[in-house]
Design a protein around this motif. Sequence first.
Motif, mmCIF file in Angstrom:
data_model
loop_
_atom_site.group_PDB
_atom_site.id
_atom_site.type_symbol
_atom_site.label_atom_id
_atom_site.label_comp_id
_atom_site.label_asym_id
_atom_site.label_seq_id
_atom_site.Cartn_x
_atom_site.Cartn_y
_atom_site.Cartn_z
ATOM 1 N N PRO A 9 7.757 20.488 59.984
ATOM 2 C CA PRO A 9 7.717 19.609 58.691
ATOM 3 C C PRO A 9 7.991 20.557 57.516
ATOM 4 C CG PRO A 9 5.885 18.604 59.968
ATOM 5 C CD PRO A 9 6.480 19.820 60.634
ATOM 6 N N ALA A 10 7.336 21.814 57.334
ATOM 7 C CA ALA A 10 7.416 22.622 56.349
ATOM 8 C C ALA A 10 8.945 23.023 56.235
ATOM 9 C CB ALA A 10 6.508 23.870 56.404
ATOM 10 N N ILE A 11 9.330 23.509 57.424
ATOM 11 C CA ILE A 11 10.739 23.965 57.578
ATOM 12 C C ILE A 11 11.772 22.732 57.129
ATOM 13 C CG2 ILE A 11 12.604 24.688 59.237
ATOM 14 C CD1 ILE A 11 10.455 25.734 61.004
ATOM 15 N N ARG A 12 11.572 21.578 57.470
ATOM 16 C CA ARG A 12 12.338 20.672 57.105
ATOM 17 C C ARG A 12 12.265 20.274 55.542
ATOM 18 N NH1 ARG A 12 13.615 15.234 58.599
ATOM 19 N NH2 ARG A 12 15.129 14.450 57.019
ATOM 20 N N MET A 13 11.072 20.427 55.010
ATOM 21 C CA MET A 13 10.900 20.034 53.500
ATOM 22 C C MET A 13 11.514 21.261 52.888
ATOM 23 S SD MET A 13 7.023 18.449 53.211
ATOM 24 C CE MET A 13 6.402 19.614 54.174
ATOM 25 N N LEU A 14 11.459 22.441 52.981
ATOM 26 C CA LEU A 14 12.078 23.429 52.351
ATOM 27 C C LEU A 14 13.540 23.264 52.620
ATOM 28 C CD1 LEU A 14 12.346 26.173 50.950
ATOM 29 C CD2 LEU A 14 12.065 27.584 53.319
ATOM 30 N N GLU B 208 15.207 20.447 52.774
ATOM 31 C CA GLU B 208 15.599 19.423 51.901
ATOM 32 C C GLU B 208 15.508 19.843 50.475
ATOM 33 O OE1 GLU B 208 16.172 16.047 52.374
ATOM 34 O OE2 GLU B 208 16.012 15.947 54.536
ATOM 35 N N ALA B 209 14.634 20.783 49.965
ATOM 36 C CA ALA B 209 14.217 21.187 48.716
ATOM 37 C C ALA B 209 15.564 22.148 48.401
ATOM 38 C CB ALA B 209 13.018 22.130 48.402
ATOM 39 N N VAL B 210 15.816 22.996 49.166
ATOM 40 C CA VAL B 210 16.995 23.989 49.084
ATOM 41 C C VAL B 210 18.518 23.156 48.629
ATOM 42 C CG1 VAL B 210 18.486 25.738 49.985
ATOM 43 C CG2 VAL B 210 16.005 26.183 50.177
ATOM 44 N N GLY B 211 18.437 22.345 49.501
ATOM 45 C CA GLY B 211 19.559 21.207 49.396
ATOM 46 C C GLY B 211 19.698 20.816 48.151
ATOM 47 N N ASP C 228 3.786 20.289 48.350
ATOM 48 C CA ASP C 228 3.515 20.286 47.138
ATOM 49 C C ASP C 228 4.677 20.878 46.119
ATOM 50 O OD1 ASP C 228 1.503 19.454 44.946
ATOM 51 O OD2 ASP C 228 1.919 21.467 44.492
ATOM 52 N N ARG C 229 5.154 21.923 46.640
ATOM 53 C CA ARG C 229 6.263 22.754 45.979
ATOM 54 C C ARG C 229 7.642 21.905 46.025
ATOM 55 N NH1 ARG C 229 4.358 27.711 49.324
ATOM 56 N NH2 ARG C 229 2.815 28.523 48.134
ATOM 57 N N ALA C 230 7.705 21.348 47.368
ATOM 58 C CA ALA C 230 8.952 20.630 47.534
ATOM 59 C C ALA C 230 9.168 19.432 46.417
ATOM 60 C CB ALA C 230 9.132 20.120 48.826
ATOM 61 N N ARG D 266 13.423 11.683 50.468
ATOM 62 C CA ARG D 266 12.592 11.412 51.493
ATOM 63 C C ARG D 266 11.348 12.472 51.332
ATOM 64 N NH1 ARG D 266 17.869 11.676 54.485
ATOM 65 N NH2 ARG D 266 17.907 13.991 54.149
ATOM 66 N N ILE D 267 11.203 13.291 50.261
ATOM 67 C CA ILE D 267 9.829 14.078 49.932
ATOM 68 C C ILE D 267 8.896 13.414 49.866
ATOM 69 C CG2 ILE D 267 9.176 15.949 48.556
ATOM 70 C CD1 ILE D 267 10.992 16.776 50.727
ATOM 71 N N GLU D 268 9.081 12.323 49.320
ATOM 72 C CA GLU D 268 7.464 11.437 48.829
ATOM 73 C C GLU D 268 7.090 10.933 50.049
ATOM 74 O OE1 GLU D 268 5.741 7.404 48.921
ATOM 75 O OE2 GLU D 268 7.891 8.088 49.524
ATOM 76 N N ARG D 269 7.772 10.861 51.241
ATOM 77 C CA ARG D 269 7.191 10.233 52.449
ATOM 78 C C ARG D 269 6.667 11.356 53.127
ATOM 79 N NH1 ARG D 269 11.511 7.874 55.402
ATOM 80 N NH2 ARG D 269 12.265 9.758 56.299
ATOM 81 N N TRP D 270 7.444 12.480 53.269
ATOM 82 C CA TRP D 270 6.854 13.654 53.780
ATOM 83 C C TRP D 270 5.569 14.275 53.228
ATOM 84 C CZ3 TRP D 270 8.264 16.021 58.198
ATOM 85 C CH2 TRP D 270 9.387 15.650 58.718
ATOM 86 N N TYR D 271 5.267 14.304 51.849
ATOM 87 C CA TYR D 271 4.088 14.759 51.229
ATOM 88 C C TYR D 271 2.973 13.603 51.649
ATOM 89 C CZ TYR D 271 1.147 15.857 47.035
ATOM 90 O OH TYR D 271 0.293 16.206 46.099
ATOM 91 N N ARG D 272 3.166 12.568 51.920
ATOM 92 C CA ARG D 272 2.221 11.683 52.345
ATOM 93 C C ARG D 272 1.837 12.025 54.002
ATOM 94 N NH1 ARG D 272 3.562 6.871 52.814
ATOM 95 N NH2 ARG D 272 5.691 6.999 51.846
ATOM 96 N N ASP D 273 2.824 12.029 54.582
ATOM 97 C CA ASP D 273 2.706 12.092 55.937
ATOM 98 C C ASP D 273 2.064 13.484 56.481
ATOM 99 O OD1 ASP D 273 4.017 9.938 56.562
ATOM 100 O OD2 ASP D 273 5.829 10.905 57.333
ATOM 101 N N VAL D 274 2.178 14.621 55.813
ATOM 102 C CA VAL D 274 1.680 15.885 56.202
ATOM 103 C C VAL D 274 0.235 16.060 55.674
ATOM 104 C CG1 VAL D 274 4.127 16.896 56.406
ATOM 105 C CG2 VAL D 274 2.516 17.296 54.415
ATOM 106 N N ARG D 275 -0.349 15.244 54.794
ATOM 107 C CA ARG D 275 -1.727 15.320 54.241
ATOM 108 C C ARG D 275 -2.551 15.079 55.489
ATOM 109 N NH1 ARG D 275 -5.629 16.665 53.403
ATOM 110 N NH2 ARG D 275 -6.793 16.515 51.142
ATOM 111 N N LEU D 276 -2.255 14.486 56.436
ATOM 112 C CA LEU D 276 -3.227 14.259 57.431
ATOM 113 C C LEU D 276 -3.587 15.560 58.532
ATOM 114 C CD1 LEU D 276 -4.997 12.351 59.096
ATOM 115 C CD2 LEU D 276 -3.136 11.626 60.356
#
Length: 384
Positions: free
Chosen positions: A254-259, A261-264, A333-335, A350-360
């Motif tokens: 997920p961290a790879i995916r979020m980065l 998305e953020a770079v794009g 958080d950085r994303a 989609r970052i809002e969802r990832w932020y919630r999903d990975v908190r667990l």
Amino acid sequence: MIRDTEKFNSFIADVRTWVREVAMPNENLVEENAEIPEDIVADMRERGFYGWSIPEQYGGTGLTTEELAMAAMELSQCSVVFRARVGTNTGIGSEALIADGTEEQKNLYLPKLASGDVTGCFAFTEPEAGSDAIAMRTTAIREGSSYILNGTKCFITNAPIAGFFTVFARTDVNDPTYRGITAFIIERDTPGLSVGKPYKMMGQSGSPVSEVYLNDCRVHRDNIVGGVEGMGFKTGMKALNKQRIHLSALCTGPAIRMLSEAVGHAKERVQFGRPIADFQLVKALIADCQADIHAARALILETARKRDNNENIRMEASICKYVASEMCGRVADRAVQIFGGSGYVADYSRIERWYRDVRLFRLYEGTSQIHQLNIARHTLEEKK
């Protein structure tokens, strides 16, 4: 340990293609409906996703720890829900049997788990026994050749859809230590076993999690994992040590995916007449994400190789889980920060969802604080 580099690279390429062509296009649908479409579940079964870590002689792929970690990093780059659906079978839902099950138990259950015909789950946590696992209150009282189980388990991933439960209970109520705990195999239709409704959770919509109830649930002594009373806690720790490496990899994808998305977004989003990727403070956020991901990945693969070499990795497994889950939270958080307001609004990213999903990730299979204590304890013991 990579057994056959060419074959494994082809396997990873297939997983990567599936993630991008099948899973990612269906992420919003899964979020909206809170379930994975059955045709996609069937596809995962057909591709063998459920049996990655199960030995080949029982119908699985037999991935080594290193291979499993690398595969998990690929699969978890799509919505967390997809990997959660197969994750118990490739992890703690089968690992207790793989580690300590009798040959009869392995032959009976592992092929079903490997094919995905049955979903497994790991019923360990209780309302009063989470981080303090030894405080387990579920009991298993012997009655002739059977045991009567009573108690409640909570936060059990895939319990609502599981057909197979690895349940931990106290067989010696006079022994409050780990020695009084035994692991049992219990099938879903066993009288006295029931599950609650799926929780409404902060994130990971579509991954069913619920309580498991044991009310005078009678099981035969043959259902004891490995056939030996009092070994359940050790069996559980064996499963968790491997699973913590696996989960660490599942935090890294997920961290790879979020980065990504953020770079794009940073390349496309224009402010002050320039893409925000040109600004040094945004570059610093991107650099910190990339450095964190690389450090976690290197640690995970090193620890996986050690396990494949039969080295003691109890402390390293805790370090992996602690480092990778905390890393994933920082990247999330950085994303959001890079996306700005768009990162907070589900309509725009989609970052809002990832932020919630990975908190667990920082909570289950040992909170970050419990792993800090484990790491310190092992370190202090080494210095004696």
